[in-house]
Write a protein that holds these residues in place. Structure first.
Motif, short mmCIF file in Angstrom:
data_model
loop_
_atom_site.label_atom_id
_atom_site.label_comp_id
_atom_site.label_asym_id
_atom_site.label_seq_id
_atom_site.Cartn_x
_atom_site.Cartn_y
_atom_site.Cartn_z
N VAL A 48 0.86 -1.18 0.00
CA VAL A 48 0.00 0.00 0.00
C VAL A 48 0.90 1.23 0.00
O VAL A 48 1.90 1.27 0.71
CB VAL A 48 -0.92 0.02 1.24
N VAL A 49 0.52 2.23 -0.80
CA VAL A 49 1.24 3.50 -0.81
C VAL A 49 0.29 4.59 -0.32
O VAL A 49 -0.80 4.76 -0.87
CB VAL A 49 1.75 3.85 -2.23
N LEU A 50 0.68 5.29 0.75
CA LEU A 50 -0.10 6.39 1.28
C LEU A 50 0.56 7.71 0.90
O LEU A 50 1.77 7.89 1.11
CB LEU A 50 -0.20 6.31 2.81
N ASP A 51 -0.21 8.60 0.32
CA ASP A 51 0.27 9.94 -0.03
C ASP A 51 0.16 10.81 1.22
O ASP A 51 -0.93 11.21 1.62
CB ASP A 51 -0.58 10.50 -1.17
N MET A 52 1.30 11.10 1.82
CA MET A 52 1.33 11.77 3.12
C MET A 52 1.53 13.28 3.03
O MET A 52 1.57 13.97 4.04
CB MET A 52 2.47 11.17 3.97
N LYS A 53 1.63 13.82 1.81
CA LYS A 53 1.98 15.23 1.64
C LYS A 53 1.03 16.18 2.36
O LYS A 53 1.48 17.20 2.89
CB LYS A 53 2.05 15.58 0.16
N GLU A 54 -0.25 15.89 2.39
CA GLU A 54 -1.22 16.79 3.00
C GLU A 54 -1.50 16.49 4.48
O GLU A 54 -2.20 17.26 5.13
CB GLU A 54 -2.54 16.74 2.22
N VAL A 55 -0.98 15.37 4.99
CA VAL A 55 -1.33 14.98 6.36
C VAL A 55 -0.14 14.90 7.32
O VAL A 55 -0.35 14.78 8.53
CB VAL A 55 -2.11 13.64 6.39
N SER A 56 1.08 14.97 6.80
CA SER A 56 2.23 14.83 7.68
C SER A 56 3.45 15.54 7.09
O SER A 56 3.61 15.61 5.87
CB SER A 56 2.56 13.34 7.87
N LEU A 57 4.31 16.00 7.95
CA LEU A 57 5.57 16.61 7.52
C LEU A 57 6.70 15.58 7.47
O LEU A 57 7.80 15.91 7.03
CB LEU A 57 5.96 17.73 8.47
N MET A 58 6.44 14.36 7.91
CA MET A 58 7.49 13.34 8.01
C MET A 58 8.01 12.89 6.65
O MET A 58 9.20 12.67 6.49
CB MET A 58 6.99 12.12 8.77
N ALA A 59 7.11 12.70 5.70
CA ALA A 59 7.49 12.16 4.39
C ALA A 59 6.40 12.47 3.38
O ALA A 59 5.26 12.76 3.76
CB ALA A 59 7.71 10.65 4.48
N ASP A 60 6.74 12.39 2.11
CA ASP A 60 5.74 12.55 1.06
C ASP A 60 4.90 11.28 0.91
O ASP A 60 3.71 11.35 0.61
CB ASP A 60 6.40 12.86 -0.29
N TYR A 61 5.56 10.12 1.08
CA TYR A 61 4.86 8.85 0.90
C TYR A 61 5.30 7.84 1.95
O TYR A 61 6.47 7.80 2.34
CB TYR A 61 5.17 8.25 -0.48
N PHE A 62 4.35 7.01 2.38
CA PHE A 62 4.63 5.81 3.16
C PHE A 62 4.33 4.63 2.25
O PHE A 62 3.29 4.61 1.59
CB PHE A 62 3.71 5.69 4.37
N ILE A 63 5.22 3.68 2.23
CA ILE A 63 4.95 2.40 1.59
C ILE A 63 4.84 1.38 2.71
O ILE A 63 5.73 1.30 3.57
CB ILE A 63 6.07 2.01 0.61
N ILE A 64 3.76 0.64 2.72
CA ILE A 64 3.50 -0.34 3.78
C ILE A 64 3.33 -1.70 3.12
O ILE A 64 2.59 -1.83 2.14
CB ILE A 64 2.24 0.03 4.58
N CYS A 65 4.01 -2.70 3.67
CA CYS A 65 3.85 -4.06 3.17
C CYS A 65 4.13 -5.03 4.32
O CYS A 65 4.54 -4.61 5.40
CB CYS A 65 4.78 -4.34 1.99
N ASP A 66 3.89 -6.31 4.06
CA ASP A 66 4.14 -7.29 5.11
C ASP A 66 4.65 -8.59 4.52
O ASP A 66 4.61 -8.80 3.31
CB ASP A 66 2.88 -7.53 5.96
N ALA A 67 5.13 -9.44 5.42
CA ALA A 67 5.60 -10.78 5.08
C ALA A 67 5.22 -11.72 6.22
O ALA A 67 4.92 -11.27 7.33
CB ALA A 67 7.11 -10.77 4.88
N SER A 68 5.25 -13.00 5.94
CA SER A 68 4.76 -13.97 6.92
C SER A 68 5.81 -14.43 7.91
O SER A 68 5.46 -15.08 8.90
CB SER A 68 4.17 -15.18 6.19
N ASN A 69 7.09 -14.11 7.68
CA ASN A 69 8.12 -14.53 8.63
C ASN A 69 9.26 -13.52 8.68
O ASN A 69 9.39 -12.67 7.79
CB ASN A 69 8.63 -15.95 8.29
N GLU A 70 10.08 -13.63 9.71
CA GLU A 70 11.15 -12.66 9.95
C GLU A 70 12.19 -12.65 8.84
O GLU A 70 12.67 -11.59 8.44
CB GLU A 70 11.83 -12.94 11.30
N ARG A 71 12.53 -13.82 8.33
CA ARG A 71 13.53 -13.90 7.26
C ARG A 71 13.07 -13.12 6.03
O ARG A 71 13.85 -12.40 5.40
CB ARG A 71 13.81 -15.35 6.91
N GLN A 72 11.80 -13.26 5.68
CA GLN A 72 11.29 -12.56 4.51
C GLN A 72 11.22 -11.05 4.77
O GLN A 72 11.49 -10.25 3.87
CB GLN A 72 9.93 -13.10 4.09
#
Length: 114
Positions: free
Chosen positions: A23-47
């Protein structure tokens, strides 16, 4: 490279290592931290570590400074700070618990180009 191109590069790196739920969140209008957050997941620590390492390696190949990487050793939530783009690589259980998409619900989602 502008932040939109960097988002596409990082999302592709995540996908190449079989990240789930990118998922990509466009953060430009809601936060000063970054323009975009990319969020993803995996099923185990190695991955989780493989995805985070790929993001770091791909960024460095493009001469993009990785400001910091946190949480790599525990591999439950790895944050890769690329300046205008921040990539969050979660273990699936942690992603459900923290639910950043809901926390930053005011941020519009951007289509991911893979």
């Amino acid at each position: 490279m502008d932040s939109k191109q960097l988002v596409d590069l990082v999302a592709k790196a995540c996908d190449d290592k079989r990240a789930e739920g990118i998922v990509v969140l466009d953060m430009k209008e809601v936060s000063l931290m970054a323009d975009y957050f990319i969020i993803c997941d995996a099923s185990n620590e190695r991955q989780v570590q493989a995805i985070a390492r790929e993001v770091k390696d791909v960024a460095e190949e493009q001469n993009i400074d990785v400001k910091r990487m946190e949480g790599f050793d525990q591999a439950r939530w790895v944050l890769v700070d690329l300046g205008y783009v921040v990539c969050h690589v979660f273990h699936r259980d942690e992603r459900v618990y923290y639910n950043l998409e809901k926390l930053w619900g005011d941020a519009p989602q951007r289509e991911v180009k893979l």
